[in-house]
Enzyme design. Structure first.
Site, PDB file in Angstrom:
ATOM      1  N   LYS A  79      57.495 -97.388  72.645  1.00 21.64           N
ATOM      2  CA  LYS A  79      57.552 -96.440  73.763  1.00 21.64           C
ATOM      3  C   LYS A  79      58.712 -96.760  74.720  1.00 21.64           C
ATOM      4  O   LYS A  79      59.094 -95.909  75.517  1.00 21.64           O
ATOM      5  CB  LYS A  79      56.233 -96.423  74.527  1.00 21.64           C
ATOM      6  CG  LYS A  79      55.915 -97.671  75.326  1.00 21.64           C
ATOM      7  CD  LYS A  79      54.645 -97.477  76.134  1.00 21.64           C
ATOM      8  CE  LYS A  79      54.369 -98.683  77.015  1.00 21.64           C
ATOM      9  NZ  LYS A  79      53.177 -98.497  77.859  1.00 21.64           N
ATOM     10  N   ASP A  80      59.271 -97.980  74.636  1.00 25.14           N
ATOM     11  CA  ASP A  80      60.409 -98.352  75.482  1.00 25.14           C
ATOM     12  C   ASP A  80      61.749 -97.942  74.887  1.00 25.14           C
ATOM     13  O   ASP A  80      62.781 -98.068  75.549  1.00 25.14           O
ATOM     14  CB  ASP A  80      60.444 -99.875  75.697  1.00 25.14           C
ATOM     15  CG  ASP A  80      59.301-100.382  76.549  1.00 25.14           C
ATOM     16  OD1 ASP A  80      58.754 -99.586  77.331  1.00 25.14           O
ATOM     17  OD2 ASP A  80      58.944-101.573  76.430  1.00 25.14           O
ATOM     18  N   ARG A 131      55.004 -90.721  84.275  1.00 23.72           N
ATOM     19  CA  ARG A 131      54.026 -89.974  83.472  1.00 23.72           C
ATOM     20  C   ARG A 131      52.607 -90.216  83.992  1.00 23.72           C
ATOM     21  O   ARG A 131      51.834 -89.268  84.185  1.00 23.72           O
ATOM     22  CB  ARG A 131      54.118 -90.419  82.006  1.00 23.72           C
ATOM     23  CG  ARG A 131      53.027 -89.841  81.106  1.00 23.72           C
ATOM     24  CD  ARG A 131      53.079 -90.463  79.716  1.00 23.72           C
ATOM     25  NE  ARG A 131      52.845 -91.891  79.748  1.00 23.72           N
ATOM     26  CZ  ARG A 131      51.639 -92.467  79.770  1.00 23.72           C
ATOM     27  NH1 ARG A 131      50.545 -91.717  79.781  1.00 23.72           N
ATOM     28  NH2 ARG A 131      51.514 -93.773  79.782  1.00 23.72           N
ATOM     29  N   ARG A 132      52.259 -91.465  84.208  1.00 22.79           N
ATOM     30  CA  ARG A 132      50.914 -91.774  84.693  1.00 22.79           C
ATOM     31  C   ARG A 132      50.696 -91.232  86.105  1.00 22.79           C
ATOM     32  O   ARG A 132      49.616 -90.741  86.421  1.00 22.79           O
ATOM     33  CB  ARG A 132      50.674 -93.291  84.650  1.00 22.79           C
ATOM     34  CG  ARG A 132      50.541 -93.847  83.234  1.00 22.79           C
ATOM     35  CD  ARG A 132      50.346 -95.346  83.234  1.00 22.79           C
ATOM     36  NE  ARG A 132      50.193 -95.851  81.865  1.00 22.79           N
ATOM     37  CZ  ARG A 132      50.727 -96.980  81.418  1.00 22.79           C
ATOM     38  NH1 ARG A 132      51.462 -97.731  82.237  1.00 22.79           N
ATOM     39  NH2 ARG A 132      50.541 -97.367  80.176  1.00 22.79           N
ATOM     40  N   ARG A 149      54.949-103.482  89.758  1.00 23.03           N
ATOM     41  CA  ARG A 149      55.783-104.040  88.690  1.00 23.03           C
ATOM     42  C   ARG A 149      55.225-105.390  88.273  1.00 23.03           C
ATOM     43  O   ARG A 149      54.326-105.936  88.895  1.00 23.03           O
ATOM     44  CB  ARG A 149      57.228-104.194  89.183  1.00 23.03           C
ATOM     45  CG  ARG A 149      57.956-102.869  89.431  1.00 23.03           C
ATOM     46  CD  ARG A 149      58.249-102.088  88.172  1.00 23.03           C
ATOM     47  NE  ARG A 149      58.890-102.895  87.168  1.00 23.03           N
ATOM     48  CZ  ARG A 149      60.199-103.146  87.114  1.00 23.03           C
ATOM     49  NH1 ARG A 149      60.995-102.637  88.034  1.00 23.03           N
ATOM     50  NH2 ARG A 149      60.710-103.879  86.149  1.00 23.03           N
ATOM     51  N   ARG A 155      50.010-107.834  87.226  1.00 16.50           N
ATOM     52  CA  ARG A 155      49.425-106.604  87.774  1.00 16.50           C
ATOM     53  C   ARG A 155      47.921-106.776  88.019  1.00 16.50           C
ATOM     54  O   ARG A 155      47.388-106.312  89.024  1.00 16.50           O
ATOM     55  CB  ARG A 155      49.680-105.431  86.826  1.00 16.50           C
ATOM     56  CG  ARG A 155      51.147-105.099  86.659  1.00 16.50           C
ATOM     57  CD  ARG A 155      51.362-103.895  85.781  1.00 16.50           C
ATOM     58  NE  ARG A 155      52.738-103.831  85.295  1.00 16.50           N
ATOM     59  CZ  ARG A 155      53.296-102.769  84.769  1.00 16.50           C
ATOM     60  NH1 ARG A 155      52.614-101.655  84.642  1.00 16.50           N
ATOM     61  NH2 ARG A 155      54.554-102.800  84.338  1.00 16.50           N
ATOM     62  N   CYS A 244      62.561 -93.078  78.365  1.00 17.09           N
ATOM     63  CA  CYS A 244      61.186 -93.561  78.250  1.00 17.09           C
ATOM     64  C   CYS A 244      60.436 -93.449  79.572  1.00 17.09           C
ATOM     65  O   CYS A 244      59.224 -93.661  79.612  1.00 17.09           O
ATOM     66  CB  CYS A 244      61.171 -95.002  77.735  1.00 17.09           C
ATOM     67  SG  CYS A 244      62.091 -96.162  78.766  1.00 17.09           S
TER      68      CYS A 244
END
Length: 298
Positions: A79-80, A131-132, A149, A155, A244
């Protein structure tokens, strides 16, 4: 056969991917060693991804090392990866697909059982993914979104410390690191409703185009059934000319002989989300059909 040098980032999840690659190669009879490379995405921690310039925040430096011959092979979260490859490099194989869903992790002391998603009004949710951001605001416009980040353990620590009421993470990363989530309320989204990033949950191996020997080795790891679906997702991303970090979700899976594809896109993280779904007996031109439907929705 020479010992293969694998390029990787130094985060816990990136190292898991590299060690997994080493294990797979060893099972085939090939020895390897790791070379850790720091990327732009690792160095710049004060900006969210949608505020950083260019594409390939987690891949450029690794690709440069590959082109220079400092490493033989790179492993990335698919996905990156940008949808176009630098001249001289190619994606040689993709892995199995881990759980594709996104997770919402909520501090138990703030859970509001009668509210949608279990979040109290105006809850602070941490994510740096456009997106999220777009999709969770589509469900709950009252939420306050703050950038977060760092790697997965970092996180989670920020959530424990109360800097956020909840955070969003990919289930695949949590699964691979085998992180216990007992102290949080965990909401797993249906990927058909909260649509994941193109190729979420999949690893990809990258080689030099001229290095046929390494390509032949890596080809033994390739999962054809996975790439049929990730090609649809990444082709849709390419049609939007997006990186991405574009607020685009795309998810395709095969069931009972048919391909089922879902897409969700927004112009920006705080814009309305457009959603479409298609099913077909073939994956051919499925991305183009999704793209056309999304254009009609505009």
């Amino acid at each position: 056969m020479r010992k293969l040098i694998i390029g990787t980032r130094g985060s816990k999840l990136a190292l898991w991917q590299a060690y997994y690659t080493q294990e797979q190669l060893k099972a085939l009879g090939f020895e390897s060693e790791l070379k850790i490379i720091k990327t732009q995405g690792d160095r710049i921690q004060h900006l969210s991804f949608d505020k950083m310039e260019g594409k390939g925040f987690f891949t450029k430096e690794i690709e440069a090392a590959l082109l220079e011959g400092e490493i033989d092979l790179a492993v990335h979260s698919m996905k990156d990866m940008p949808t176009t490859q630098p001249k001289g490099l190619k994606l040689s194989a993709v892995s199995y697909r881990d759980k594709v869903a996104d997770l919402l992790l909520i501090r138990k002391e703030v859970v509001a059982e009668r509210e949608p998603l279990g979040l109290p009004p105006n809850a602070i949710v941490g994510t740096s993914s456009a997106r999220r951001k777009a999709q969770i605001l589509d469900f709950r416009p009252d939420l306050e979104i703050k950038d977060i980040r760092g790697n997965v353990p970092t996180r989670l620590n920020k959530l424990k410390e109360g800097q956020f009421d909840a955070i969003l993470l990919a289930a695949a990363g949590v699964n691979r690191l085998e992180i216990p989530l007992d102290e949080f309320e965990v909401f797993e989204f249906d990927p058909r409703e909260f649509v994941p990033a193109p190729a979420q949950g999949v690893l990809v191996w990258q080689c030099r185009s001229e290095d046929l020997q390494t390509q032949r080795i890596v080809a033994k790891l390739h999962k054809k059934e996975v790439v049929a679906c990730t090609n649809v997702e990444r082709r849709l991303l390419q049609l939007f000319d997006g990186g991405c970090q574009m607020p685009l979700g795309a998810y395709c899976y095969k069931e009972n002989g048919s391909y089922h594809a879902y897409a969700a896109v927004a112009e920006s993280w705080n814009s309305p989300v457009k959603r479409v779904q298609l099913s077909a007996s073939t994956h051919t031109k499925l991305a183009e059909r999704l793209y056309a439907l999304l254009q009609e929705e505009a």
